[in-house]
Write a protein that holds these residues in place. Structure first.
Motif, short mmCIF file in Angstrom:
data_model
loop_
_atom_site.label_atom_id
_atom_site.label_comp_id
_atom_site.label_asym_id
_atom_site.label_seq_id
_atom_site.Cartn_x
_atom_site.Cartn_y
_atom_site.Cartn_z
N GLY A 32 96.06 62.59 28.43
CA GLY A 32 94.64 62.29 28.39
C GLY A 32 94.31 60.83 28.66
N LEU A 33 95.33 59.97 28.67
CA LEU A 33 95.08 58.57 29.00
C LEU A 33 95.03 58.40 30.50
CD1 LEU A 33 97.55 56.79 26.54
CD2 LEU A 33 95.07 56.89 26.36
N SER A 34 94.12 57.58 30.96
CA SER A 34 94.05 57.28 32.39
C SER A 34 94.56 55.86 32.62
CB SER A 34 92.62 57.45 32.91
OG SER A 34 91.75 56.61 32.20
N ALA A 35 94.82 55.53 33.86
CA ALA A 35 95.32 54.20 34.21
C ALA A 35 94.29 53.14 33.80
CB ALA A 35 95.60 54.11 35.70
N GLY A 36 94.79 52.05 33.26
CA GLY A 36 93.91 50.96 32.87
C GLY A 36 94.30 50.38 31.54
N LEU A 37 93.45 49.50 31.03
CA LEU A 37 93.70 48.79 29.79
C LEU A 37 93.56 49.72 28.59
CD1 LEU A 37 94.32 45.92 28.78
CD2 LEU A 37 91.86 45.62 28.50
N VAL A 38 94.51 49.64 27.65
CA VAL A 38 94.45 50.43 26.43
C VAL A 38 94.77 49.54 25.23
CG1 VAL A 38 95.11 52.61 27.50
CG2 VAL A 38 96.87 51.16 26.56
N ALA A 39 94.21 49.91 24.09
CA ALA A 39 94.58 49.30 22.82
C ALA A 39 95.61 50.22 22.18
CB ALA A 39 93.36 49.15 21.92
N VAL A 40 96.77 49.70 21.87
CA VAL A 40 97.82 50.49 21.24
C VAL A 40 97.68 50.31 19.74
CG1 VAL A 40 100.30 50.82 21.02
CG2 VAL A 40 99.33 50.19 23.23
N ARG A 41 97.66 51.44 19.02
CA ARG A 41 97.50 51.42 17.57
C ARG A 41 98.62 52.20 16.91
NH1 ARG A 41 93.13 48.92 15.95
NH2 ARG A 41 91.48 48.58 17.46
N ALA A 42 99.01 51.75 15.72
CA ALA A 42 100.01 52.46 14.92
C ALA A 42 99.41 53.77 14.45
CB ALA A 42 100.44 51.60 13.74
N ALA A 43 100.24 54.65 13.91
CA ALA A 43 99.78 55.95 13.44
C ALA A 43 98.69 55.83 12.38
CB ALA A 43 100.96 56.75 12.89
N ASP A 44 98.72 54.75 11.59
CA ASP A 44 97.71 54.54 10.55
C ASP A 44 96.47 53.80 11.04
OD1 ASP A 44 98.63 51.96 10.82
OD2 ASP A 44 99.44 51.80 8.80
N GLY A 45 96.41 53.50 12.34
CA GLY A 45 95.23 52.88 12.93
C GLY A 45 95.30 51.37 13.09
N ARG A 46 96.36 50.74 12.58
CA ARG A 46 96.48 49.28 12.72
C ARG A 46 96.67 48.90 14.19
NH1 ARG A 46 101.46 47.67 10.62
NH2 ARG A 46 102.04 49.85 10.75
N PHE A 47 96.05 47.79 14.60
CA PHE A 47 96.22 47.28 15.95
C PHE A 47 97.66 46.81 16.14
CE2 PHE A 47 96.44 43.70 18.87
CZ PHE A 47 95.90 44.26 20.01
N VAL A 48 98.24 47.14 17.31
CA VAL A 48 99.60 46.71 17.65
C VAL A 48 99.55 45.76 18.84
CG1 VAL A 48 101.88 47.45 18.44
CG2 VAL A 48 100.65 48.80 16.73
N ALA A 49 98.92 46.17 19.94
CA ALA A 49 98.90 45.35 21.15
C ALA A 49 97.92 45.95 22.16
CB ALA A 49 100.29 45.28 21.77
#
Length: 71
Positions: A32-49
């Protein structure tokens, strides 16, 4: 901005600045993700990168920035 959610326990490498997130580390393999910028989050919702998503690659996200306020 799109969000890519990591599976539980898969945040260790990205938090240690490893630049790749494989599809198997993402919830639903990142479907479901398309090409482009994404915010990666841990399973608990914390920001990763922030990273660039490539839905056609096993390296689903190439990380670019680990500071949330930079983008």
């Amino acid at each position: 901005m799109q969000e890519a959610r990591l599976l539980p326990g898969k945040e260790k490498l990205p938090l240690n600045r490893h630049p790749w997130v494989y599809s198997g580390a993402l919830a639903g393999d990142g479907a479901g993700l398309s090409a482009g910028l994404v915010a990666v989050r841990a399973a608990d919702g914390r920001f990763v990168a922030y990273g660039h998503c490539n839905p056609g690659s096993k390296i689903r996200v190439r990380l670019l920035e680990w500071r949330e306020k930079q983008v």
